[in-house]
Write an enzyme that holds these catalytic residues in place. Structure first.
Site, PDB file in Angstrom:
ATOM      1  N   TYR A  33       0.832  -1.197   0.000  1.00 16.25           N
ATOM      2  CA  TYR A  33       0.000   0.000   0.000  1.00 16.25           C
ATOM      3  C   TYR A  33       0.870   1.251   0.000  1.00 16.25           C
ATOM      4  O   TYR A  33       2.082   1.194   0.225  1.00 16.25           O
ATOM      5  CB  TYR A  33      -0.969  -0.008   1.185  1.00 16.25           C
ATOM      6  N   ARG A  52       8.317   4.206  -4.491  1.00 12.18           N
ATOM      7  CA  ARG A  52       8.352   3.177  -3.437  1.00 12.18           C
ATOM      8  C   ARG A  52       7.339   2.071  -3.711  1.00 12.18           C
ATOM      9  O   ARG A  52       7.597   0.901  -3.452  1.00 12.18           O
ATOM     10  CB  ARG A  52       8.109   3.806  -2.061  1.00 12.18           C
ATOM     11  N   ARG A 101      -8.220 -20.706  -1.875  1.00 13.40           N
ATOM     12  CA  ARG A 101      -7.101 -20.386  -0.982  1.00 13.40           C
ATOM     13  C   ARG A 101      -5.953 -21.357  -1.223  1.00 13.40           C
ATOM     14  O   ARG A 101      -6.182 -22.565  -1.270  1.00 13.40           O
ATOM     15  CB  ARG A 101      -7.572 -20.471   0.471  1.00 13.40           C
ATOM     16  N   LYS A 150       6.444  -2.055   1.976  1.00 12.25           N
ATOM     17  CA  LYS A 150       5.247  -1.467   2.608  1.00 12.25           C
ATOM     18  C   LYS A 150       4.058  -2.421   2.417  1.00 12.25           C
ATOM     19  O   LYS A 150       3.174  -2.180   1.591  1.00 12.25           O
ATOM     20  CB  LYS A 150       4.978  -0.075   2.022  1.00 12.25           C
ATOM     21  N   GLU A 182      11.751   2.245  14.533  1.00 15.26           N
ATOM     22  CA  GLU A 182      10.870   3.334  14.058  1.00 15.26           C
ATOM     23  C   GLU A 182       9.585   3.323  14.868  1.00 15.26           C
ATOM     24  O   GLU A 182       9.410   2.497  15.760  1.00 15.26           O
ATOM     25  CB  GLU A 182      10.592   3.180  12.561  1.00 15.26           C
ATOM     26  N   LEU A 206      10.906   1.124   7.305  1.00 16.70           N
ATOM     27  CA  LEU A 206      10.333   1.594   6.048  1.00 16.70           C
ATOM     28  C   LEU A 206      11.146   2.805   5.580  1.00 16.70           C
ATOM     29  O   LEU A 206      11.490   3.669   6.393  1.00 16.70           O
ATOM     30  CB  LEU A 206       8.864   1.997   6.245  1.00 16.70           C
TER      31      LEU A 206
END
Ligand code: PDD
Length: 286
Positions: A33, A52, A101, A150, A182, A206
């Site tokens: 995302y 990114r 799945r 991310k 972070e 990140l």
């Protein structure tokens, strides 16, 4: 008022937006995302977020479903359709929805799932916490080994935010081997004797788009920057601390685990960097 959102090429009211129960993002957190802020109806640091996104997809062997120009026009169209003045655009790409799945990745030609929506936040750049600062707690960093990608695996950061909330704080800083990595959804910094110290880029954090823009601003005005890990002890003895993220910009940190940082008031470096960053990023908004 209902938002107009984007799902797989279609703009539609949020109530009508659906994805499959077999979506890999839903079943396996197999997706990435981006969050891009909007100020004055314009996108902040958009090229960085786009770059990114491409990197996150590449690291997970996922195909980028759009060119940068297409991503830009999707973002712009959503901002316009929802009349967002200040706020955020959230974008998610998953490995799509195979028929069942399965741990094995679906065939490469499985179409990815693409979702974008806006969050309106009037006055985003004037949030009161920028004046008062955040109080953070520290928690062990229990995330996986590729925090530079991310992904939508946000359970632990979300738990960290709840631990902070329960402790009456605003966020949690994560600590690995005695060194701060972070915040739950932001990069962490301290200031000591005029030097800005923040962890170097690696798989442990990140690679914040706001981080890179803020460090550029700092260097342009001859502030000294050290990209290296810092310990919790150093943070507790720092003159100042702050965080950066696309949704909060630069926010002073005034307490760590209940102990005041420096004077216990927002520091001069963080306050100056916030103003510099907002000015610079607004000038380049698109
Ligand atoms: N979070 N570190 C983590 C773990 C993050 O989730 C984020 C962003 C950052 C800051 O990156 P950037 O400056 O590119 O926003 C650092 C976003 C805002 C979110 O999850 O909402």
């Amino acid at each position: 008022m209902s938002r107009i959102v984007h799902v797989n090429g279609t703009f539609l009211p949020e109530e009508e937006a659906t994805i499959s129960i077999f979506d890999r993002g839903f079943l396996m957190s197999d997706g990435v995302y981006e969050v891009t802020s909007v100020l004055g109806g314009k996108l902040i640091d958009f090229p960085g977020h786009c770059a990114r996104l491409a990197r996150s997809l590449r690291e997970l062997d996922m195909v980028n479903p759009h060119s940068d120009a297409e991503w830009l026009s999707l973002h712009r169209e959503l901002v316009t359709r929802n009349a967002v003045e200040d706020g955020l655009v959230y974008l998610q790409v998953t490995r799509g929805a195979p028929p069942d799945r399965d741990f094995v990745f679906p065939p490469e030609d499985t179409p990815p799932t693409v979702v974008l929506f806006t969050q309106s936040r009037p006055g985003l750049a004037d949030a009161p916490y920028a004046q008062t600062g955040w109080r953070v707690i520290t928690i062990p960093d229990l995330r996986w080994g590729r925090c530079d990608i991310k992904t939508v695996q946000l359970l632990y950061p979300s738990m960290g935010k709840m631990m902070a909330k329960k402790a009456g704080a605003d966020d949690a800083w994560m600590v690995r081997d005695g060194m701060v990595t972070e915040g739950t959804s932001n990069n962490a910094y301290i200031v000591k004797d005029g030097r800005i110290i923040t962890r170097e880029l690696s798989h442990d954090i990140l690679h914040g788009i706001t981080r890179s823009a803020v460090l550029k601003c700092a260097r342009e005005v001859q502030m000294s920057v050290e990209e290296r890990a810092f310990s919790l002890e150093e943070a507790l003895a720092a003159d100042e601390a702050f965080i950066t993220s696309a949704s909060a910009f630069v926010v002073p940190v005034v307490a760590i685990d209940g102990a005041p940082v420096g004077s216990g008031q927002p520091g001069g470096v963080a306050t100056r960097l916030r103003a510099l960053y907002l000015e610079e990023s607004r000038a380049h908004a698109m």
